[in-house]
Design a protein around this motif. Structure first.
Motif, PDB file in Angstrom:
ATOM      1  N   TYR B 152       0.831  -1.206   0.000  1.00 29.23           N
ATOM      2  CA  TYR B 152       0.000   0.000   0.000  1.00 29.23           C
ATOM      3  C   TYR B 152       0.868   1.259   0.000  1.00 29.23           C
ATOM      4  CZ  TYR B 152      -4.009   2.866   1.654  1.00 29.23           C
ATOM      5  OH  TYR B 152      -5.002   3.797   1.796  1.00 29.23           O
ATOM      6  N   GLU B 153       1.851   1.283   0.867  1.00 29.84           N
ATOM      7  CA  GLU B 153       2.774   2.418   0.932  1.00 29.84           C
ATOM      8  C   GLU B 153       3.608   2.539  -0.340  1.00 29.84           C
ATOM      9  OE1 GLU B 153       3.620   2.207   5.796  1.00 29.84           O
ATOM     10  OE2 GLU B 153       4.888   1.126   4.383  1.00 29.84           O
ATOM     11  N   ALA B 156       1.655   4.111  -3.144  1.00 30.98           N
ATOM     12  CA  ALA B 156       1.480   5.539  -2.839  1.00 30.98           C
ATOM     13  C   ALA B 156       2.781   6.287  -3.115  1.00 30.98           C
ATOM     14  CB  ALA B 156       1.062   5.725  -1.384  1.00 30.98           C
ATOM     15  N   LYS B 207     -10.124   4.584  -0.918  1.00 32.70           N
ATOM     16  CA  LYS B 207      -9.770   5.618   0.064  1.00 32.70           C
ATOM     17  C   LYS B 207      -9.664   6.994  -0.574  1.00 32.70           C
ATOM     18  CE  LYS B 207      -8.750   3.216   4.020  1.00 32.70           C
ATOM     19  NZ  LYS B 207      -7.605   2.274   3.997  1.00 32.70           N
ATOM     20  N   LEU B 209      -7.503   8.143  -2.577  1.00 35.64           N
ATOM     21  CA  LEU B 209      -6.140   8.674  -2.600  1.00 35.64           C
ATOM     22  C   LEU B 209      -5.569   8.715  -4.009  1.00 35.64           C
ATOM     23  CD1 LEU B 209      -4.759   6.978   0.619  1.00 35.64           C
ATOM     24  CD2 LEU B 209      -4.884   9.427   0.189  1.00 35.64           C
ATOM     25  N   GLU B 227       1.940  11.445   2.117  1.00 33.27           N
ATOM     26  CA  GLU B 227       2.009  11.061   3.520  1.00 33.27           C
ATOM     27  C   GLU B 227       1.899   9.540   3.667  1.00 33.27           C
ATOM     28  OE1 GLU B 227      -0.116  12.568   7.653  1.00 33.27           O
ATOM     29  OE2 GLU B 227       0.039  13.849   5.877  1.00 33.27           O
ATOM     30  N   VAL B 228       0.955   8.980   2.951  1.00 28.41           N
ATOM     31  CA  VAL B 228       0.814   7.528   2.972  1.00 28.41           C
ATOM     32  C   VAL B 228       2.081   6.854   2.455  1.00 28.41           C
ATOM     33  CG1 VAL B 228      -0.404   5.557   1.963  1.00 28.41           C
ATOM     34  CG2 VAL B 228      -1.689   7.539   2.757  1.00 28.41           C
TER      35      VAL B 228
END
Lengths: 241, 241
Positions: B152-153, B156, B207, B209, B227-228
DNA sequence: CGCCTGTTTGAAGTGGTTCAAGACAGGTGG
DNA sequence: CCACCTGTCTTGAACCACTTCAAACAGGCG
């Protein structure tokens, strides 16, 4: 007492490209001193703008970055002959930190002289770019390791590379080389947990491919290890700064 | 018809460092032609010794390595302004391949002229080293991503970097930028499986994003995304070759 | 329409992580 | 000389992030 470049203990090794007298002379002037540091000393830190560049003469170090929450990625192990701080030199900003793992001695260069190097020493400037490209190449390989290789293959890859390099530095004795790091360091380099790294090391030991104990790495058959690690490109002779 | 360096569509962007008239003149001579290739065309291949260097003028590409058994690691996405082939230029040997993902136009340089660049154009030689160090820096960050960040990070992080860069290239329209790659390419870049990449993309979409559909990446709030992705260092102005 | 490539979704399996605790070695102070 | 640190390595067991397998779906094209 400072080592003169003419008597540099590394330059003569086959690992390093031969240097003309003119180049050695220039390096002698470029070099502003020598530094000895104890194990654990930070040499450069992320975000800083170090005025100094180094070449490792002896000893071992680590290059790493930290994420905001403290997770650590080791980018490479620093061995004798490695040039430190190119990023700071050209970009005026370090995005990684460097620290000494064992006691180290380093040649110290003045960053502000880097520009005269580009102006007056085209060969040396070229060599510097070569080193940078070589670093890029290495990181690409590391990326392929973490991204694609299994833990078992990853460690075999890392050990193969280190063994070959340390052999080329003539630090091999019999079938072993010094490797004074912690398992945690290797884990951080390969994106693995300490526990799994430990268990995978046990497997390699059991298969008689590699035995890393008491700061020494024993490799009975380097080619077998390279095969497991899917190692493909040989270590080329490199310039020494 | 060949684009003259004086009228280079990229050079004026804020993303790129200003260039003196002398430098532009030199580039004009350094540039031996322009090339247009179709999507899918290989530009350089691992192990080869390409006589040509390129700068991407328009279009998108991929840089990747293959392991012996076919696993693929994407090293970076090539965007307009990227210099291609530095490794071949200085090391005479490529350890990765490059291919065009969309149709591309490229400035073509003659590798044999690289040496005159180091001889007579210290500024440009310095810039080249800067680019190489920048590439090294990027790969270090990528390494920290694959090694430490969760899926996930990671996505991002990748999306943040790409969005910022494409924005700086003035390719943003509203809150979206073009991103003409396959999910498989992103998976190969981040060391993830296609299936998991897909499911993680769905989470980011849910989400609100990031939404990557039909070759365009929509990012409603880039700072939230950064940020994520634990993104820390900004994109610096870079030299253009 | 049929085919191809790429995306999406579900379900089962596993390589690796995390938690926890013990063993071992070197160093220090009483 | 022993008791007690502390840091590193080692091992076992439970868990989960991500992989693999499988199949359906969507759009573009001859």
């Amino acid at each position: 007492m400072t080592t003169k470049c003419t008597q540099c203990p590394l330059r003569g090794l086959e690992l390093f490209k031969p240097m003309s007298d003119r180049e050695v002379g220039f390096m002698e002037r470029f070099k502003v001193g020598e530094m000895t540091v104890q194990a654990g000393t930070p040499l450069m830190s992320e975000g800083s703008n170090s005025p100094q560049l180094f070449t490792a003469l002896s000893g071992f170090g680590l290059r790493y970055t930290l994420l905001a929450d403290g997770r650590r990625q080791v980018l490479s192990f620093i061995l004798p002959g490695d040039f430190i701080g190119l990023q700071a030199g050209v970009m005026e900003y370090m995005t990684h930190s460097v620290e000494a793992t064992t006691d180290m001695t380093l040649c110290v260069f003045n960053r502000s002289e880097l520009w005269t190097l580009f102006r007056n020493q085209a060969e040396r400037a070229f060599d510097l770019t070569w080193l940078s490209a070589s670093e890029e190449r290495f990181l690409g390989e590391a990326l392929a390791t973490i991204g694609q290789r299994s833990a078992y293959e990853s460690i075999a890859w890392a050990f193969s590379r280190l063994y070959r390099r340390l052999d080329a530095l003539e630090m091999r004795e019999g079938s072993s080389v010094p490797l004074p790091y912690r398992q945690q360091n290797l884990a951080d380099a390969l994106g693995l947990s300490l526990v799994h790294t430990n268990k995978t090391l046990a497997q390699l030991r059991e298969k008689k491919l590699a035995n890393w104990t008491n700061g020494r790495l024993h490799v009975p058959d380097i080619e077998a290890l390279e095969e497991v690690g899917l190692v493909e490109h040989p270590t080329l002779p490199r310039p020494l700064m």
